[in-house]
Design a protein around this motif. Structure first.
Motif, PDB file in Angstrom:
ATOM      1  N   SER A  15      -8.731 -26.950 -29.017  1.00 39.78           N
ATOM      2  CA  SER A  15      -9.226 -26.154 -27.899  1.00 39.78           C
ATOM      3  C   SER A  15      -8.514 -24.819 -27.912  1.00 39.78           C
ATOM      4  CB  SER A  15      -8.922 -26.877 -26.579  1.00 39.78           C
ATOM      5  OG  SER A  15      -9.070 -25.999 -25.492  1.00 39.78           O
ATOM      6  N   ARG A  16      -9.178 -23.811 -27.355  1.00 39.12           N
ATOM      7  CA  ARG A  16      -8.506 -22.507 -27.246  1.00 39.12           C
ATOM      8  C   ARG A  16      -7.276 -22.592 -26.345  1.00 39.12           C
ATOM      9  NH1 ARG A  16     -14.222 -19.698 -26.440  1.00 39.12           N
ATOM     10  NH2 ARG A  16     -14.610 -21.861 -25.827  1.00 39.12           N
ATOM     11  N   VAL A  17      -7.231 -23.601 -25.513  1.00 32.04           N
ATOM     12  CA  VAL A  17      -6.035 -23.834 -24.688  1.00 32.04           C
ATOM     13  C   VAL A  17      -4.807 -24.012 -25.582  1.00 32.04           C
ATOM     14  CG1 VAL A  17      -4.987 -25.469 -23.065  1.00 32.04           C
ATOM     15  CG2 VAL A  17      -7.377 -24.797 -22.790  1.00 32.04           C
ATOM     16  N   PRO A  76      -7.437 -26.350 -19.018  1.00 33.16           N
ATOM     17  CA  PRO A  76      -8.728 -25.652 -18.956  1.00 33.16           C
ATOM     18  C   PRO A  76      -9.297 -25.795 -17.548  1.00 33.16           C
ATOM     19  CG  PRO A  76      -8.892 -27.640 -20.348  1.00 33.16           C
ATOM     20  CD  PRO A  76      -7.516 -27.629 -19.740  1.00 33.16           C
ATOM     21  N   ILE A  77     -10.199 -24.911 -17.202  1.00 34.39           N
ATOM     22  CA  ILE A  77     -10.901 -25.042 -15.919  1.00 34.39           C
ATOM     23  C   ILE A  77     -12.151 -25.882 -16.152  1.00 34.39           C
ATOM     24  CG2 ILE A  77     -12.150 -23.810 -14.099  1.00 34.39           C
ATOM     25  CD1 ILE A  77      -9.136 -23.319 -13.995  1.00 34.39           C
ATOM     26  N   TYR A  78     -12.248 -26.977 -15.421  1.00 34.30           N
ATOM     27  CA  TYR A  78     -13.448 -27.813 -15.438  1.00 34.30           C
ATOM     28  C   TYR A  78     -13.953 -27.912 -14.007  1.00 34.30           C
ATOM     29  CZ  TYR A  78     -12.623 -29.772 -20.196  1.00 34.30           C
ATOM     30  OH  TYR A  78     -12.455 -29.967 -21.537  1.00 34.30           O
ATOM     31  N   LYS A  79     -15.230 -27.637 -13.818  1.00 36.53           N
ATOM     32  CA  LYS A  79     -15.858 -27.774 -12.498  1.00 36.53           C
ATOM     33  C   LYS A  79     -15.029 -27.113 -11.396  1.00 36.53           C
ATOM     34  CE  LYS A  79     -19.295 -30.481 -13.921  1.00 36.53           C
ATOM     35  NZ  LYS A  79     -19.260 -30.148 -15.357  1.00 36.53           N
ATOM     36  N   ALA A  80     -14.676 -25.856 -11.669  1.00 42.45           N
ATOM     37  CA  ALA A  80     -13.983 -25.023 -10.679  1.00 42.45           C
ATOM     38  C   ALA A  80     -12.591 -25.518 -10.313  1.00 42.45           C
ATOM     39  CB  ALA A  80     -14.834 -24.873  -9.414  1.00 42.45           C
ATOM     40  N   SER A  81     -11.974 -26.291 -11.195  1.00 45.33           N
ATOM     41  CA  SER A  81     -10.659 -26.839 -10.876  1.00 45.33           C
ATOM     42  C   SER A  81      -9.883 -27.099 -12.181  1.00 45.33           C
ATOM     43  CB  SER A  81     -10.842 -28.144 -10.093  1.00 45.33           C
ATOM     44  OG  SER A  81      -9.584 -28.638  -9.671  1.00 45.33           O
ATOM     45  N   ALA A 107      -4.079 -21.366 -16.722  1.00 46.59           N
ATOM     46  CA  ALA A 107      -5.412 -21.938 -16.925  1.00 46.59           C
ATOM     47  C   ALA A 107      -6.218 -21.081 -17.885  1.00 46.59           C
ATOM     48  CB  ALA A 107      -6.155 -22.045 -15.595  1.00 46.59           C
ATOM     49  N   VAL A 108      -7.106 -21.745 -18.611  1.00 48.29           N
ATOM     50  CA  VAL A 108      -8.099 -21.053 -19.436  1.00 48.29           C
ATOM     51  C   VAL A 108      -9.463 -21.455 -18.886  1.00 48.29           C
ATOM     52  CG1 VAL A 108      -9.077 -20.753 -21.744  1.00 48.29           C
ATOM     53  CG2 VAL A 108      -6.602 -21.115 -21.469  1.00 48.29           C
ATOM     54  N   GLY A 109     -10.248 -20.469 -18.485  1.00 46.09           N
ATOM     55  CA  GLY A 109     -11.569 -20.747 -17.923  1.00 46.09           C
ATOM     56  C   GLY A 109     -12.655 -20.059 -18.711  1.00 46.09           C
ATOM     57  N   GLY A 113     -14.959 -16.276 -12.717  1.00 41.29           N
ATOM     58  CA  GLY A 113     -15.401 -16.756 -11.408  1.00 41.29           C
ATOM     59  C   GLY A 113     -14.435 -17.738 -10.765  1.00 41.29           C
ATOM     60  N   HIS A 114     -13.672 -18.444 -11.594  1.00 39.30           N
ATOM     61  CA  HIS A 114     -12.767 -19.448 -11.021  1.00 39.30           C
ATOM     62  C   HIS A 114     -11.299 -19.039 -11.130  1.00 39.30           C
ATOM     63  CE1 HIS A 114     -16.467 -22.078 -11.472  1.00 39.30           C
ATOM     64  NE2 HIS A 114     -16.287 -21.792 -10.209  1.00 39.30           N
ATOM     65  N   LEU A 115     -11.120 -17.725 -11.061  1.00 35.99           N
ATOM     66  CA  LEU A 115      -9.782 -17.119 -11.126  1.00 35.99           C
ATOM     67  C   LEU A 115      -8.801 -17.756 -10.149  1.00 35.99           C
ATOM     68  CD1 LEU A 115      -8.003 -14.667 -12.070  1.00 35.99           C
ATOM     69  CD2 LEU A 115      -9.048 -13.352 -10.222  1.00 35.99           C
TER      70      LEU A 115
HETATM   71  C1  FMN Z   1     -16.869 -30.123 -18.562  1.00 36.79           C
HETATM   72  C2  FMN Z   1     -16.567 -28.653 -18.525  1.00 36.79           C
HETATM   73  C3  FMN Z   1     -16.589 -27.992 -17.319  1.00 36.79           C
HETATM   74  C4  FMN Z   1     -16.282 -26.648 -17.261  1.00 36.79           C
HETATM   75  N1  FMN Z   1     -16.297 -26.011 -16.045  1.00 36.79           N
HETATM   76  C5  FMN Z   1     -15.919 -24.719 -15.967  1.00 36.79           C
HETATM   77  C6  FMN Z   1     -15.879 -24.082 -14.707  1.00 36.79           C
HETATM   78  O1  FMN Z   1     -16.217 -24.625 -13.653  1.00 36.79           O
HETATM   79  N2  FMN Z   1     -15.465 -22.788 -14.666  1.00 36.79           N
HETATM   80  C7  FMN Z   1     -15.086 -22.103 -15.789  1.00 36.79           C
HETATM   81  O2  FMN Z   1     -14.688 -20.939 -15.685  1.00 36.79           O
HETATM   82  N3  FMN Z   1     -15.127 -22.700 -17.017  1.00 36.79           N
HETATM   83  C8  FMN Z   1     -15.539 -23.981 -17.126  1.00 36.79           C
HETATM   84  N4  FMN Z   1     -15.582 -24.597 -18.343  1.00 36.79           N
HETATM   85  C9  FMN Z   1     -15.202 -23.837 -19.541  1.00 36.79           C
HETATM   86  C10 FMN Z   1     -13.785 -24.193 -19.997  1.00 36.79           C
HETATM   87  O3  FMN Z   1     -12.823 -23.870 -19.025  1.00 36.79           O
HETATM   88  C11 FMN Z   1     -13.453 -23.437 -21.285  1.00 36.79           C
HETATM   89  O4  FMN Z   1     -14.453 -23.680 -22.211  1.00 36.79           O
HETATM   90  C12 FMN Z   1     -12.161 -23.898 -21.843  1.00 36.79           C
HETATM   91  O5  FMN Z   1     -11.094 -23.464 -21.066  1.00 36.79           O
HETATM   92  C13 FMN Z   1     -11.929 -23.318 -23.237  1.00 36.79           C
HETATM   93  O6  FMN Z   1     -11.553 -24.330 -24.046  1.00 36.79           O
HETATM   94  P1  FMN Z   1     -12.363 -24.780 -25.347  1.00 36.79           P
HETATM   95  O7  FMN Z   1     -11.903 -23.888 -26.446  1.00 36.79           O
HETATM   96  O8  FMN Z   1     -11.940 -26.193 -25.494  1.00 36.79           O
HETATM   97  O9  FMN Z   1     -13.827 -24.618 -25.043  1.00 36.79           O
HETATM   98  C14 FMN Z   1     -15.947 -25.935 -18.441  1.00 36.79           C
HETATM   99  C15 FMN Z   1     -15.933 -26.609 -19.667  1.00 36.79           C
HETATM  100  C16 FMN Z   1     -16.247 -27.952 -19.715  1.00 36.79           C
HETATM  101  C17 FMN Z   1     -16.218 -28.655 -21.053  1.00 36.79           C
END
Ligand code: FMN
Length: 177
Positions: A15-17, A76-81, A107-109, A113-115
């Motif tokens: 992951s980029r995280v 990582p940010i998932y579902k705004a959290s 966090a990595v989002g 929007g979810h800063l």
């Molecule tokens: C299940 C899921 C839910 C996510 N929800 C959000 C979200 O609500 N807001 C946001 O900014 N990014 C969201 N993301 C994007 C991830 O935060 C972003 O892809 C991740 O930090 C980068 O890691 P990666 O290299 O594994 O993709 C979501 C990603 C996944 C897989």
């Protein structure tokens, strides 16, 4: 000796995280700090899901947190959290596990929007766990982390600089050599 623990709430090492985690590790390694990373998704899933405090791996990770001066919570940010994976582990920490520790939330989002997600979702949990010394959160948008052809990552200057600024502040808080 200063001890640092990174709690990584990602669901994969690919992951980029991971780029952010490696940067944090390089920073502390350069300061001769002992660093341990807890990849939560690699802990036994049944122990996490059933909140099994008696599991040996959970006990070992909690011990690392107990011994830490600095705890970096990376998600990582998932579902705004922050991720549910991370919460399953945070739920298994002792009630006041973060008393006396400096905590840096990162966090990595996928979007800006979810800063504030770390502010409204993660920081209350850190406070419940006894943290009173919480550094400014660092929020990085995933497109600021570029996956290179050789498998490594490059982090854009803006994100790099913001992260370094917070890491450098930790030098003043805890006696890093
Ligand atoms: C299940 C899921 C839910 C996510 N929800 C959000 C979200 O609500 N807001 C946001 O900014 N990014 C969201 N993301 C994007 C991830 O935060 C972003 O892809 C991740 O930090 C980068 O890691 P990666 O290299 O594994 O993709 C979501 C990603 C996944 C897989």
């Amino acid at each position: 000796m200063t001890n640092v623990v990174i709690i990584n709430g990602s669901n994969t090492r690919n992951s980029r995280v991971t780029a952010i985690q490696e940067k944090v590790e390089r920073f502390f390694t350069a300061h001769s700090v002992t660093i341990h990373t807890n990849y939560v998704h690699e802990l036994p899933a049944d122990a996490l899901i059933t909140a099994n405090y008696a599991n040996d791996d959970i006990i070992a990770e909690n011990k690392k947190v107990e011994e830490a001066d600095i705890v970096v919570v990376l998600t990582p940010i998932y579902k705004a959290s922050y991720t549910g994976i991370l919460k399953t582990y945070l739920d298994l920490l002792p009630q006041k596990a973060l008393v006396g520790k400096t905590v840096l939330p990162i966090a990595v989002g996928g979007s800006i929007g979810h800063l504030l997600a770390l502010e409204y979702a993660l920081k209350p949990i850190l406070a419940v766990l006894g943290a009173t010394n919480i550094a400014h959160s660092v929020y990085i948008v995933d497109k600021q982390i570029i996956r290179l052809e050789n498998g490594n990552f490059a982090i854009e200057d803006d994100a790099n600089n913001r992260l370094e600024a917070e890491l450098n502040k930790l030098q003043n808080i805890v006696a890093i050599n």
